[in-house]
Enzyme design. Structure first.
Site, PDB file in Angstrom:
ATOM      1  N   GLU A   1       0.334   1.084   5.922  1.00  0.00           N
ATOM      2  CA  GLU A   1       0.579   1.992   4.803  1.00  0.00           C
ATOM      3  C   GLU A   1       1.263   1.139   3.758  1.00  0.00           C
ATOM      4  O   GLU A   1       2.369   0.647   3.973  1.00  0.00           O
ATOM      5  CB  GLU A   1       1.430   3.174   5.249  1.00  0.00           C
ATOM      6  CG  GLU A   1       1.374   4.359   4.294  1.00  0.00           C
ATOM      7  CD  GLU A   1       2.315   4.183   3.112  1.00  0.00           C
ATOM      8  OE1 GLU A   1       1.812   3.960   1.988  1.00  0.00           O
ATOM      9  OE2 GLU A   1       3.522   4.246   3.316  1.00  0.00           O
TER      10      GLU A   1
ATOM     11  N   CYS B   1       6.412   4.970  -1.930  1.00  0.00           N
ATOM     12  CA  CYS B   1       5.016   4.588  -2.153  1.00  0.00           C
ATOM     13  C   CYS B   1       4.243   5.708  -2.828  1.00  0.00           C
ATOM     14  O   CYS B   1       3.259   5.463  -3.528  1.00  0.00           O
ATOM     15  CB  CYS B   1       4.357   4.183  -0.839  1.00  0.00           C
ATOM     16  SG  CYS B   1       4.447   5.448   0.442  1.00  0.00           S
TER      17      CYS B   1
END
Length: 487
Positions: free
Chosen positions: A250, A284
């Site tokens: 990720e 993120c």
């Protein structure tokens, strides 16, 4: 007050290693040394892997219901200890205390969710064309997992990775960020105190080089899961290339929010401000680009600048603070340089983008939340992940342009649209190349049972969270039994 920073290996806690020391600093006041991290050398790192490998065959035979009971007890312990854990997260990460409390609560939710999975089926009966033949499939653990966690969500990310890994029957070597070791220590201690057998979870504080040579290069590693920058993810993928090792990453994002003329601007500004500046933009999934329709751009920019300027950067545990610091001086400098470069390239900073010094903030790694207008596709601020409280704003004339600009990025993690149009909503959902799509909601904020993960340079094929999150940690075995007329 200094605290003890330890790692867990084969069921034992220890802190004395011989590969150097690193200070754990409070980013809101770098004069506050939280503790000293003693780094593990190759032998100690290999010992963590040895422990995980030795524990695997015993743990995989432990009934799923029993595994789930341990995870559920650990969730209760996290909730019992929530205030102390949140205080430590705020001190070593910098985020607001309220944000840290939410992170601890979500981490307990991950444990609870996957504890419940222990009572679900883990295989299927299948039909077969051969008479007297029974066929079934079963999902099994893949082996030893190496989990590498970032500093920005230092307990939530381990919870997201370790909970499905453990319920599936894998054992784990987990490496926290050297900037936030206490969060993983709290998570591991909850599992340890809940009765997790020795060796099933091992934590290691070590350098990246030692991790690569002593752990990741070992053929006993079956899977590697990492959350971090895109550069980190690609470097690990290259390191593991040519081996039968599962890889889950990720990585970064450059998440757009589209504002159409029919958007509710009160809702839109409030939502985008929260998505851009919570955790000082160090997520993120934070909104980092806004594509606003020309008809409403002036009003939007005025309101957005006002919302950004209303923030009060300060220590996460101080009354009145609405945004904490960045994680380090180096990261602070990087974010400030992004803003300065955008100005040199022709963008206009409407507010923020400087290091505040009022009320003692000069001792910490603070950046005032910024709104940068007139950002074009040629500018680095359009393309580069800043990972800070900086919002780049560009103008669009219609939905076609909005979708094209939203997709004009190497990343594909999260995207949002603000509109009252159902037609525009469905087009956006269908055509935007991102793993998470929001409508009149922030680009961040996904629950533990929602599949999570990005496309393109934002992540690998394996999703995290929900039942989809189990796929990385399991393999499917199919068996056929013929009875020849009798059993």
């Amino acid at each position: 007050m200094r605290v003890s920073i330890e790692q867990l290996t084969d069921g034992n806690w220890s802190s004395g290693f011989d590969a150097g020391e690193v200070e754990d600093l409070n980013p809101a006041d770098e004069g506050d040394v939280i503790g000293t991290i003693s780094l593990a050398g190759p032998d100690a790192a290999r010992h963590a892997l040895d422990s995980a490998a030795a524990a695997f065959h015993r743990w995989r035979r432990t009934p799923l219901v029993e595994r789930g009971a341990i995870l559920a007890r650990a969730a209760d312990l996290l909730r019992d200890r929530a205030e102390a854990i949140a205080a430590d997260i705020t001190r070593e990460n910098g985020k607001l205390l309220v944000e840290a409390r939410v992170e601890v609560a979500k981490s307990a939710d991950f444990l609870d969710y996957y504890a419940g999975v222990g009572r679900l089926s883990y295989g299927d009966l299948l039909d077969d064309g051969r008479p007297g033949t029974q066929v079934f499939s079963r999902r099994e653990p893949i082996g030893v997992i190496v989990a590498i966690a970032p500093w920005n969500d230092p307990i939530l990310t381990p919870a997201r990775k370790l909970s499905p890994a453990l319920i599936a029957g894998n054992t784990v070597v987990a490496k926290p960020s050297i900037q936030t070791p206490l969060a993983l220590q709290h998570f591991a201690r909850a599992l340890h105190d809940a009765g997790l057998p020795a060796g099933v979870l091992n934590t290691v504080h070590t350098s990246n080089d030692t991790m690569a040579s002593a752990v990741l290069a070992d053929p006993r590693v079956s899977g590697v899961t990492v959350t971090g920058s895109t550069a980190t993810g690609f470097a690990l993928e290259k390191l593991l290339a040519g081996r039968s090792v599962r890889f889950q990453a990720e990585m970064g994002g450059k998440n757009p929010a589209v504002v159409l003329p029919d958007a509710d601007l009160d809702l839109t500004v409030r939502t985008i401000a929260a998505a851009a500046y919570a955790q000082a933009g160090q997520r993120c999934t934070a909104t980092s680009r806004v594509l606003v329709h020309r008809q409403v751009q002036d009003e939007f920019l005025d309101r957005m600048a006002e919302a950004a300027a209303a923030h009060r950067p300060g220590p996460g545990n101080a009354a009145g603070s609405t945004m904490g610091p960045l994680i380090s001086r180096a990261h602070q400098r990087s974010v400030l340089e992004h803003v300065q470069r955008a100005q040199l390239q022709g963008a206009k900073v409407l507010t923020g983008g400087e290091a505040p010094t009022a009320d003692g903030t000069g001792a910490g790694c603070f950046v005032a939340p910024a709104v940068v207008a007139g950002v074009t596709e040629e500018m680095s601020l359009w393309r580069d992940e800043v990972f800070g409280p900086v919002l780049a704003v560009s103008t669009i004339d219609d939905l076609d342009e909005a979708i094209a600009k939203a997709n004009d990025t190497a990343y594909g993690l999260s995207a949002a649209i603000f509109t009252g149009s159902l037609a525009a909503t469905h087009r956006f959902i269908e055509e935007v190349d991102a793993g998470q799509i929001s409508v009149n909601l922030p680009t961040s904020g996904w629950d533990v049972h929602h599949p999570f993960g990005g496309f393109k340079d934002s992540g690998s094929a394996f999703k995290e969270q929900g039942l989809d999150g189990l796929r990385f940690y399991t393999r499917t075995k199919t068996a056929a039994i013929g009875h020849g007329g009798s059993w």
